[in-house]
Design a protein around this motif. Structure first.
Motif, PDB file in Angstrom:
ATOM      1  N   MET A  88      40.935  19.247  63.507  1.00  0.00           N
ATOM      2  CA  MET A  88      40.490  18.990  62.134  1.00  0.00           C
ATOM      3  C   MET A  88      41.568  19.425  61.142  1.00  0.00           C
ATOM      4  N   ASP A  89      41.807  18.626  60.085  1.00  0.00           N
ATOM      5  CA  ASP A  89      42.796  19.000  59.077  1.00  0.00           C
ATOM      6  C   ASP A  89      42.284  20.143  58.220  1.00  0.00           C
ATOM      7  N   ARG A  90      43.144  21.110  57.991  1.00  0.00           N
ATOM      8  CA  ARG A  90      42.772  22.233  57.125  1.00  0.00           C
ATOM      9  C   ARG A  90      43.450  22.054  55.780  1.00  0.00           C
ATOM     10  N   ASP A  91      42.690  22.326  54.690  1.00  0.00           N
ATOM     11  CA  ASP A  91      43.305  22.281  53.368  1.00  0.00           C
ATOM     12  C   ASP A  91      44.069  23.576  53.090  1.00  0.00           C
ATOM     13  N   TYR A  92      43.518  24.661  53.623  1.00  0.00           N
ATOM     14  CA  TYR A  92      44.068  25.991  53.332  1.00  0.00           C
ATOM     15  C   TYR A  92      44.045  26.858  54.585  1.00  0.00           C
ATOM     16  N   ASN A  93      44.930  27.867  54.642  1.00  0.00           N
ATOM     17  CA  ASN A  93      44.836  28.852  55.729  1.00  0.00           C
ATOM     18  C   ASN A  93      43.629  29.746  55.498  1.00  0.00           C
ATOM     19  N   SER A  94      43.411  30.090  54.214  1.00  0.00           N
ATOM     20  CA  SER A  94      42.224  30.918  53.945  1.00  0.00           C
ATOM     21  C   SER A  94      41.603  30.551  52.609  1.00  0.00           C
ATOM     22  N   ILE A  95      40.270  30.705  52.591  1.00  0.00           N
ATOM     23  CA  ILE A  95      39.509  30.501  51.353  1.00  0.00           C
ATOM     24  C   ILE A  95      38.859  31.829  51.003  1.00  0.00           C
ATOM     25  N   ILE A  96      38.984  32.229  49.746  1.00  0.00           N
ATOM     26  CA  ILE A  96      38.340  33.461  49.282  1.00  0.00           C
ATOM     27  C   ILE A  96      37.194  33.052  48.370  1.00  0.00           C
ATOM     28  N   VAL A  97      36.013  33.508  48.694  1.00  0.00           N
ATOM     29  CA  VAL A  97      34.853  33.219  47.836  1.00  0.00           C
ATOM     30  C   VAL A  97      34.705  34.386  46.854  1.00  0.00           C
ATOM     31  N   GLY A  98      34.859  34.096  45.562  1.00  0.00           N
ATOM     32  CA  GLY A  98      34.718  35.133  44.533  1.00  0.00           C
ATOM     33  C   GLY A  98      36.068  35.602  44.025  1.00  0.00           C
ATOM     34  N   ALA A  99      36.216  35.625  42.697  1.00  0.00           N
ATOM     35  CA  ALA A  99      37.486  36.053  42.088  1.00  0.00           C
ATOM     36  C   ALA A  99      37.307  37.313  41.255  1.00  0.00           C
ATOM     37  N   GLY A 100      36.502  38.267  41.789  1.00  0.00           N
ATOM     38  CA  GLY A 100      36.506  39.624  41.226  1.00  0.00           C
ATOM     39  C   GLY A 100      37.762  40.301  41.738  1.00  0.00           C
ATOM     40  N   ILE A 101      37.875  41.606  41.500  1.00  0.00           N
ATOM     41  CA  ILE A 101      39.106  42.299  41.898  1.00  0.00           C
ATOM     42  C   ILE A 101      39.273  42.278  43.420  1.00  0.00           C
ATOM     43  N   SER A 102      38.159  42.327  44.175  1.00  0.00           N
ATOM     44  CA  SER A 102      38.275  42.298  45.645  1.00  0.00           C
ATOM     45  C   SER A 102      38.820  40.948  46.110  1.00  0.00           C
ATOM     46  N   GLY A 103      38.276  39.868  45.533  1.00  0.00           N
ATOM     47  CA  GLY A 103      38.713  38.528  45.940  1.00  0.00           C
ATOM     48  C   GLY A 103      40.169  38.296  45.565  1.00  0.00           C
ATOM     49  N   LEU A 104      40.549  38.716  44.376  1.00  0.00           N
ATOM     50  CA  LEU A 104      41.922  38.464  43.935  1.00  0.00           C
ATOM     51  C   LEU A 104      42.924  39.324  44.708  1.00  0.00           C
ATOM     52  N   LEU A 105      42.530  40.572  44.996  1.00  0.00           N
ATOM     53  CA  LEU A 105      43.431  41.404  45.821  1.00  0.00           C
ATOM     54  C   LEU A 105      43.558  40.798  47.221  1.00  0.00           C
ATOM     55  N   SER A 106      42.448  40.269  47.734  1.00  0.00           N
ATOM     56  CA  SER A 106      42.505  39.622  49.061  1.00  0.00           C
ATOM     57  C   SER A 106      43.448  38.425  49.015  1.00  0.00           C
ATOM     58  N   ALA A 107      43.324  37.643  47.929  1.00  0.00           N
ATOM     59  CA  ALA A 107      44.202  36.461  47.788  1.00  0.00           C
ATOM     60  C   ALA A 107      45.659  36.895  47.699  1.00  0.00           C
ATOM     61  N   LEU A 108      45.893  37.977  46.977  1.00  0.00           N
ATOM     62  CA  LEU A 108      47.275  38.453  46.807  1.00  0.00           C
ATOM     63  C   LEU A 108      47.888  38.846  48.149  1.00  0.00           C
ATOM     64  N   VAL A 109      47.155  39.664  48.899  1.00  0.00           N
ATOM     65  CA  VAL A 109      47.765  40.134  50.142  1.00  0.00           C
ATOM     66  C   VAL A 109      47.899  38.988  51.152  1.00  0.00           C
ATOM     67  N   LEU A 110      46.888  38.142  51.237  1.00  0.00           N
ATOM     68  CA  LEU A 110      46.987  37.051  52.220  1.00  0.00           C
ATOM     69  C   LEU A 110      48.108  36.080  51.861  1.00  0.00           C
ATOM     70  N   SER A 111      48.242  35.785  50.567  1.00  0.00           N
ATOM     71  CA  SER A 111      49.300  34.849  50.167  1.00  0.00           C
ATOM     72  C   SER A 111      50.671  35.445  50.435  1.00  0.00           C
ATOM     73  N   LYS A 112      50.778  36.766  50.293  1.00  0.00           N
ATOM     74  CA  LYS A 112      52.077  37.404  50.562  1.00  0.00           C
ATOM     75  C   LYS A 112      52.355  37.518  52.056  1.00  0.00           C
ATOM     76  N   HIS A 113      51.340  37.266  52.848  1.00  0.00           N
ATOM     77  CA  HIS A 113      51.555  37.164  54.289  1.00  0.00           C
ATOM     78  C   HIS A 113      51.725  35.696  54.683  1.00  0.00           C
ATOM     79  N   GLY A 114      51.965  34.844  53.693  1.00  0.00           N
ATOM     80  CA  GLY A 114      52.310  33.461  53.985  1.00  0.00           C
ATOM     81  C   GLY A 114      51.145  32.491  54.011  1.00  0.00           C
ATOM     82  N   HIS A 115      49.929  32.963  53.753  1.00  0.00           N
ATOM     83  CA  HIS A 115      48.789  32.035  53.777  1.00  0.00           C
ATOM     84  C   HIS A 115      48.787  31.132  52.543  1.00  0.00           C
ATOM     85  N   LYS A 116      48.367  29.890  52.752  1.00  0.00           N
ATOM     86  CA  LYS A 116      48.032  29.034  51.615  1.00  0.00           C
ATOM     87  C   LYS A 116      46.563  29.338  51.309  1.00  0.00           C
TER      88      LYS A 116
END
Ligand SMILES: Cc1cc2nc3c(=O)[nH]c(=O)nc-3n(C[C@H](O)[C@H](O)[C@H](O)COP(=O)(O)OP(=O)(O)OC[C@H]3O[C@@H](n4cnc5c(N)ncnc54)[C@H](O)[C@@H]3O)c2cc1C
Length: 495
Positions: free
Chosen positions: A1-29
């Motif tokens: 199956m085609d993936r749009d993203y390596n990871s999806i974060i549900v919620g953009a509070g500080i936890s979600g945004l910090l999660s997005a930051l660290v995952l993106s810096k580990h190369g995730h889209k």
């Protein structure tokens, strides 16, 4: 199956945004999906009638050695700058008394009779000794550890401290919470966890700032703070506290140490994360994730209320864990009942814009009122006068909401309490603003549960303040993100 993203974060509070930051810096889209029109959740600031308010009154803790500092040092391109927090005070009989942060200060805390102070000191030392030698105090209510001989005032004071540390009364707050939350016991440091995860950061992931202004509330356009290479961080070095034992801290500790208020307000923390996000992060606002779909018990993606479908290998859900079953069908019933048993508390914050600065509020830090309806208040414009028009002042009062009364009576009683505690304040009010929020997604109680980062569904993870018992608020959110990193690393998701 085609993936749009390596990871999806549900919620953009500080936890979600910090999660997005660290995952993106580990190369995730990464795709972040937020149901509100604006990002930040409980970590934000905005303007009301010319006064800047935060989403609740905030002190940011564990800045010397804690998880937020670790994340800032290793993943942020732009750092918030923290003003030294100041002091905690107790407002008692029209005066402010410094909040005791150790036994020496407690001995001089003369708002209680001497016999109360002796009795409390003894029970605190006993509890800390038991804890230090390995007793589990997570199920012992504070009430059980309190000597039954103390005065009513002293009881009310301990109840108030319990409410502010856990969101619940001394009957439900565990002794462990008081010891941990008051900093007598240092949370375990997480240096090794972070270092382990850091090995995965790709060299080229530190992209320049992106233009994210469109995502910010309109008043959040202050320049981001200081580049970490340019300006030394306000607080000291790592391991500063390591050598201080819990018991000696009880005698000499200064709890204000390593706490701060972000210059520019709470939104500065949010802005620093947003501006540090690399290009491989997309953020969608105004879409609620209402379905997390799976195949063979493995997560495959999410669907939003607007009918949009996004596919990914990993989903990190940072909404309320106890709401997770609403988004997914095939969760085991034992897991669902564990999530249902997560306890929360609601808070009410009243922000007042005052037509002039009041002598009664002439301090940096915060004050506690422990009679009747307790509050925790901060005159935030004392850190930064631009939060209020010239010569004016803004102050926030946070209350734990009484779950047995309706919203209207909670609000009415809160105003009565403020007017009673600070006589005359009502004559200077030119702006009133009320916020009802859930400070943490899990209150630490003797009976409540916490969720795990891992879920029964493969590659579906949770993060946020209901997934980690350590510390409080934003520090707890940061702990959960560090733990998430570790789990994702173990599961082979870090590129
Ligand atoms: C009055 C008050 C005082 C506080 N004081 C302090 C303090 O002194 N120090 C401190 O460190 N912390 C403090 N906090 C706590 C701190 O602000 C929070 O713990 C932290 O901001 C929580 O961040 P979070 O991302 O985990 O949760 P939230 O901020 O709740 O973010 C979750 C986000 O997920 C979104 N969401 C949920 N479900 C979905 C869905 N299905 N689809 C899409 N989006 C979804 C929500 O809209 C929200 O934006 C305080 C909070 C309050 C309210």
């Amino acid at each position: 199956m085609d993936r749009d993203y390596n990871s999806i974060i549900v919620g953009a509070g500080i936890s979600g945004l910090l999660s997005a930051l660290v995952l993106s810096k580990h190369g995730h889209k990464v795709l972040v999906i937020e149901k509100e029109q604006e990002v930040g959740g409980n970590c934000n600031s905005y303007e009301v009638d010319g006064f800047q308010v935060d989403t609740g009154v905030h002190a940011i803790t564990h800045l010397c050695v804690g998880p937020l500092k670790m994340l800032m040092d290793n993943y942020f391109n732009y750092l918030p700058v923290f003003e030294s927090y100041g002091h905690y005070y107790v407002r008692y009989k029209n005066r402010l008394v410094k909040f005791p942060s150790n036994l020496k200060e407690f001995a001089r805390f003369d708002i209680f009779p001497k016999r109360d102070r002796v009795a409390i000191s003894q029970s605190l030392t006993r509890s800390l000794t038991q804890f230090t030698f390995g007793s589990d105090l997570s199920k012992t209510p504070v009430y059980n550890a309190v000597p039954k001989t103390i005065s009513k005032d002293c009881y009310e004071f301990i109840d108030t401290v319990s409410y502010f540390l856990s969101g619940k009364s001394m009957y439900e707050t565990p002794v462990e919470r008081v010891l941990m939350g008051s900093d007598f016991v240092c949370d375990s440091t997480i240096k090794e966890e972070i270092e382990q995860s850091l090995n995965h950061i790709s060299e080229d992931s530190n992209n320049d700032k992106k233009d994210r202004n469109s995502l910010l509330p309109t008043n959040v356009d202050i320049p981001f703070q200081f580049n970490r290479d340019g300006v030394p961080f306000l607080f000291g070095s790592l391991n500063l506290l390591d050598s201080i034992s819990s018991l000696s801290k009880l005698a000499t500790n200064n709890v204000n140490f390593c706490q701060g208020y972000p210059r520019g307000g709470l939104k500065s923390i949010l802005n620093s994360v947003l501006y540090s996000l690399p290009d491989n992060v997309d953020i969608i606002t105004g879409e609620e994730v209402n379905t997390i779909f799976t195949g063979n018990n493995v997560v495959e993606g999410v669907e939003t209320a607007n009918g949009n479908v996004y596919r990914s290998d990993v989903v990190v859900y940072t909404g309320m864990a106890r709401d997770l079953p609403r988004t997914i069908d095939n969760l085991p019933s034992r897991y669902k009942s564990k999530l249902e048993n997560i306890k929360i508390s609601k808070s009410l914050t009243i922000w007042l814009g005052l037509s002039q600065k009041m002598d009664e509020l002439n301090y940096c830090g915060s004050e506690v009122w422990f009679k009747n309806k307790p509050y925790w208040a901060m005159p935030t414009s004392n850190y930064d006068s631009s939060f209020a028009p010239e010569g004016k002042q803004v102050v926030g009062f946070s209350f734990i909401m009484d779950e047995y009364s309706d919203t209207k009576s909670n609000i009415e009683n809160a105003y009565k309490t403020i007017y009673n505690a600070i006589p005359g304040i009502e004559n200077y009010i030119e702006m009133k603003h009320e916020q009802i929020t859930i400070p943490e997604k899990a209150a630490i109680t003797t009976t409540g549960n916490f969720a795990d980062i891992k879920t029964p569904i493969k590659n579906l993870y949770l993060a946020g303040t209901d997934t980690d018992r350590r510390s409080m608020g934003i520090t707890r959110a940061a702990y959960s993100v560090v733990e998430l990193l570790k789990v994702l690393g173990d599961d082979g998701h870090l590129i």
